[in-house]
Design an enzyme around this catalytic site. Sequence first.
Site, PDB file in Angstrom:
ATOM      1  N   HIS A 206       1.005  -1.312  -0.108  1.00 42.93           N
ATOM      2  CA  HIS A 206      -0.177   0.051   0.307  1.00 42.93           C
ATOM      3  C   HIS A 206       0.681   1.749  -0.214  1.00 42.93           C
ATOM      4  O   HIS A 206       0.135   2.526  -0.494  1.00 42.93           O
ATOM      5  CB  HIS A 206      -1.196   0.101   0.914  1.00 42.93           C
ATOM      6  CG  HIS A 206      -0.470  -0.286   2.627  1.00 42.93           C
ATOM      7  ND1 HIS A 206       0.447  -1.365   3.248  1.00 42.93           N
ATOM      8  CD2 HIS A 206       0.096   1.378   3.203  1.00 42.93           C
ATOM      9  CE1 HIS A 206       0.757  -0.181   4.169  1.00 42.93           C
ATOM     10  NE2 HIS A 206       0.373   0.854   4.312  1.00 42.93           N
TER      11      HIS A 206
HETATM   12  N1  UDP Z   1      -3.274  -5.445   8.726  1.00 48.60           N
HETATM   13  C1  UDP Z   1      -5.044  -6.128   9.196  1.00 48.60           C
HETATM   14  N2  UDP Z   1      -5.703  -6.402   7.799  1.00 48.60           N
HETATM   15  C2  UDP Z   1      -4.352  -6.968   6.517  1.00 48.60           C
HETATM   16  C3  UDP Z   1      -3.649  -5.991   6.893  1.00 48.60           C
HETATM   17  C4  UDP Z   1      -2.973  -5.140   7.467  1.00 48.60           C
HETATM   18  O1  UDP Z   1      -5.586  -6.289  10.063  1.00 48.60           O
HETATM   19  O2  UDP Z   1      -6.090  -6.716   5.945  1.00 48.60           O
HETATM   20  C5  UDP Z   1      -2.642  -4.619   9.775  1.00 48.60           C
HETATM   21  C6  UDP Z   1      -1.056  -5.686   9.884  1.00 48.60           C
HETATM   22  O3  UDP Z   1      -1.327  -7.051  11.180  1.00 48.60           O
HETATM   23  C7  UDP Z   1      -0.645  -5.040  10.522  1.00 48.60           C
HETATM   24  C8  UDP Z   1      -1.681  -4.014  11.019  1.00 48.60           C
HETATM   25  O4  UDP Z   1      -2.931  -3.775  10.357  1.00 48.60           O
HETATM   26  O5  UDP Z   1      -0.806  -5.026  12.277  1.00 48.60           O
HETATM   27  C9  UDP Z   1      -0.617  -2.631   9.441  1.00 48.60           C
HETATM   28  O6  UDP Z   1      -1.086  -1.486   8.819  1.00 48.60           O
HETATM   29  P1  UDP Z   1      -0.321  -1.053   7.873  1.00 48.60           P
HETATM   30  O7  UDP Z   1       0.018  -2.095   6.575  1.00 48.60           O
HETATM   31  O8  UDP Z   1      -1.138  -0.098   6.830  1.00 48.60           O
HETATM   32  O9  UDP Z   1       0.322   0.159   7.675  1.00 48.60           O
HETATM   33  P2  UDP Z   1       2.098  -0.201   8.188  1.00 48.60           P
HETATM   34  O10 UDP Z   1       2.425  -0.568   9.265  1.00 48.60           O
HETATM   35  O11 UDP Z   1       2.915  -0.103   7.370  1.00 48.60           O
HETATM   36  O12 UDP Z   1       1.908   1.680   8.775  1.00 48.60           O
END
Ligand code: UDP
Length: 362
Positions: A206
């Site tokens: 993403h």
């Molecule tokens: N996550 C979730 N469902 C999904 C994909 C990711 O619950 O379909 C969770 C993942 O396990 C983690 C969090 O969302 O706890 C991460 O979010 P994201 O990847 O959107 O953001 P980033 O960590 O890159 O800031």
Amino acid sequence: MRIFTVIGARPQFVKAAVVSRALIQKAEASEFMVHTGQHFDENMSKVFFDEMEISPPAANLGISGGGHGSMTGQMLIRIEEMLVEQKPDWVLVYGDTNSTLAGALAASKLNIPCAHVEAGLRSDNRRMPEEINRILVDHSCDLLFAPTEVAFERLEKEGIGRDRIIRTGDVMLDAALLFGERAKERSTILENLGLQEKGFALCTLHRAENVDSKEILQGLMEGLGEVARSLPIILPLHPRTKSRMEQFGLSDSLHDGIRLIEPVGYLDVLRLESSSSVVITDSGGMQKEAFFQKVPCVTLRTETEWIELLPGGYNRLARPMVDSIPCKVEEALSAELDWAVELYGDGHSSDAIALCLKNALK
Ligand code: UDP
């Protein structure tokens, strides 16, 4: 102690779930939680409040979309108004989104103490909007909770006084431990999707730098297609990626082995992670969650802020190109890894944060 929490995006719900519990149970705090509305879809927001039993936010600002400046500016205005009214002891912000920046700026302009959970992370890529948010937030906050040794040292190197930095460990480990058992008991995602334990790769994607360019996104999908020739890929599609795939006309040319599904809730994602043979992602949080679940990870980026995972081979970086991705996935699948290392604390970081906020007021 009165805490004013600002959250707005999926990873912040996961982090706040465990810190909020600790604030109430360990520090007898009362919390006024503001959801900025940055993520609003049911499966990007509400499902986390339900599954992780987070109290509904006291306010939802409904601010999403538009440019960074417009979004952050609108949040700043509304948060400032609420802070003037609420007069909390602390403002608490998480991670690196526009909601984090708006919360920290509003607090610092009003001279209200502000604390940052997940401080000191750096990718050293200043083209990432998240990197600018991290730097500005860390330098404006009064108390910085560093999840790793690397983060702690980085803050010191940037000249932030030791009295403002606390090593706590990572609250995402607390969340994975607290909800891991529940995920095993309650999640039926493997059965629903007809997946075998260790018979698939879990992928998420993403980041703006990966999905906002047609050429890069196409290269990523082709690279994943190569992997999918021998290992099925489950890809819960982030709304941003979904809209870019449609805009660039890439949805119909995917390899059959890549299965797109809607974003899943936290319990399902934990079950998918622990049952997968490799996690392929550009998510910050999922790089660590793969490690918590003892699953190797391939990160679809040229750099990462979670650099402590690289030397032991728990994570490896793959350039978003057709040849790099299958090659790194192959390496990850065949690596012998020593999982008995503690990089993110002992699973009680949220308690440490709650107590630290309470003690700092004395
Ligand atoms: N996550 C979730 N469902 C999904 C994909 C990711 O619950 O379909 C969770 C993942 O396990 C983690 C969090 O969302 O706890 C991460 O979010 P994201 O990847 O959107 O953001 P980033 O960590 O890159 O800031």
